[in-house]
Design a protein around this motif. Structure first.
Motif, mmCIF file in Angstrom:
data_model
loop_
_atom_site.group_PDB
_atom_site.id
_atom_site.type_symbol
_atom_site.label_atom_id
_atom_site.label_comp_id
_atom_site.label_asym_id
_atom_site.label_seq_id
_atom_site.Cartn_x
_atom_site.Cartn_y
_atom_site.Cartn_z
ATOM 1 N N ILE A 1 0.808 -1.216 0.000
ATOM 2 C CA ILE A 1 0.000 0.000 0.000
ATOM 3 C C ILE A 1 0.844 1.270 0.000
ATOM 4 N N GLY A 2 1.986 1.240 0.662
ATOM 5 C CA GLY A 2 2.857 2.411 0.660
ATOM 6 C C GLY A 2 3.382 2.731 -0.734
ATOM 7 N N GLU A 3 3.646 1.709 -1.518
ATOM 8 C CA GLU A 3 4.091 1.917 -2.899
ATOM 9 C C GLU A 3 2.972 2.523 -3.736
ATOM 10 N N TRP A 4 1.759 1.997 -3.564
ATOM 11 C CA TRP A 4 0.643 2.544 -4.335
ATOM 12 C C TRP A 4 0.440 4.014 -3.993
ATOM 13 N N ALA A 5 0.634 4.372 -2.742
ATOM 14 C CA ALA A 5 0.470 5.772 -2.327
ATOM 15 C C ALA A 5 1.460 6.688 -3.044
ATOM 16 N N MET A 6 2.654 6.170 -3.298
ATOM 17 C CA MET A 6 3.685 6.983 -3.936
ATOM 18 C C MET A 6 3.500 7.095 -5.445
ATOM 19 N N LEU A 7 2.526 6.378 -5.999
ATOM 20 C CA LEU A 7 2.274 6.444 -7.434
ATOM 21 C C LEU A 7 1.579 7.751 -7.817
ATOM 22 N N ALA A 8 0.831 8.331 -6.900
ATOM 23 C CA ALA A 8 0.078 9.560 -7.208
ATOM 24 C C ALA A 8 1.038 10.719 -7.473
ATOM 25 N N PRO A 9 0.745 11.564 -8.472
ATOM 26 C CA PRO A 9 1.573 12.750 -8.715
ATOM 27 C C PRO A 9 1.660 13.622 -7.469
ATOM 28 N N GLY A 10 2.813 14.217 -7.248
ATOM 29 C CA GLY A 10 3.069 14.964 -6.023
ATOM 30 C C GLY A 10 2.062 16.048 -5.713
#
Length: 271
Positions: free
Chosen positions: A98-107
């Motif tokens: 889940i932490g990886e998926w969270a980092m997929l969103a544009p900043g």
């Protein structure tokens, strides 16, 4: 690029229904919606996990919420995965990462996705802790808002961020609630087998059906008001599937057949 590819692979494995409209989204918005969907799916998989007791589910969900609340410009995906795996070895890949998926969103929009994910995990923990006890109509409204209406609000924020699309936010809540109510009807037998009912006391199938129809009417208004573009392309697919599922159940079918799902999606995406 590798994270995006991996995310789409996991997305396809977990939900073909949402995989198709997501891969049709333009760059940037596709990553934002993928991030949001996979984070919500990761949380949902913990809530629904058949082999975890409720107390452990609550701890896992609170762990996720606190990690997202502590985020600044990044989330330590590796540390979060390790903490989740330390509590149990039974989680599926979509939840562990889940932490990886969270980092997929544009900043520029990631903090909104993280906020929604933290709140979702907290709300899920609340409902798990009370063993999904739905006693009144207000309980049902609270539950469907918690797990789906808020997702409608998040999507509205993503559309606005991407291209300035404005939406009726009350209708956005109805969009989420309507899809969730259809799921409740479709999964009623399975839920009862695990000792859970999302039907308020005194409600029968017909009343829940009417609840779903009422919220889908708001979802119709939400979708019909969208301009031509990615938001409309995305929303029309799950909405059409929800209506078709209700129609199938009204004719005595347990759910919409896979063949009909594929045919409907192909019809909507052929243009």
């Amino acid at each position: 690029m590798e994270l995006r590819k991996s995310a789409l692979e996991v997305l396809q494995e977990t939900s073909r229904t949402f995989y198709i409209p997501i891969i049709r989204l333009p760059s940037g918005l596709q990553e934002a919606v993928s991030s949001a969907y996979l984070c919500m799916r990761a949380i949902d998989q913990i809530e629904d996990h058949p082999d975890l007791d409720n107390a452990l589910k609550v701890r896992l969900l609170q762990t996720i919420s606190l990690a997202f609340q502590a985020a600044t410009d990044t989330i330590d995906a590796e540390a979060l995965a390790a903490e989740l795996c330390q509590q149990t070895s039974l989680l599926e890949e979509v939840s562990i990462r889940i932490g990886e998926w969270a980092m997929l969103a544009p900043g520029a929009i990631a903090p909104r996705v993280w906020d929604a994910s933290a709140a979702m995990a907290d709300r899920m923990a609340y409902w798990v802790d009370r063993n999904w006890a739905i006693e009144t109509t207000a309980d049902l409204d609270r539950y469907t808002f918690s797990v789906a209406g808020t997702v409608g609000l998040l999507l509205s924020d993503l559309w606005a961020w991407h291209d300035g699309t404005t939406t009726n936010r009350t209708h956005a809540i109805g969009f989420g609630r309507g899809l969730q109510a259809v799921n409740i009807l479709r999964n009623q037998a399975e839920d009862l087998e695990r000792g859970v009912s999302f039907f308020p006391e005194g409600w029968d199938y017909e009343r829940m059906y009417a609840y779903a129809q009422g919220n889908l009417s708001l979802a119709d208004a939400y979708t019909h008001a969208l301009p031509l573009g990615p938001a409309l392309d995305f929303c029309q697919i799950p909405l059409a599937l929800a209506h078709a599922t209700l129609d199938a159940m009204a004719h005595g079918e347990a759910k919409l057949s896979r063949t009909k799902v594929i045919a409907l999606v192909e019809q909507l995406t052929s243009s």
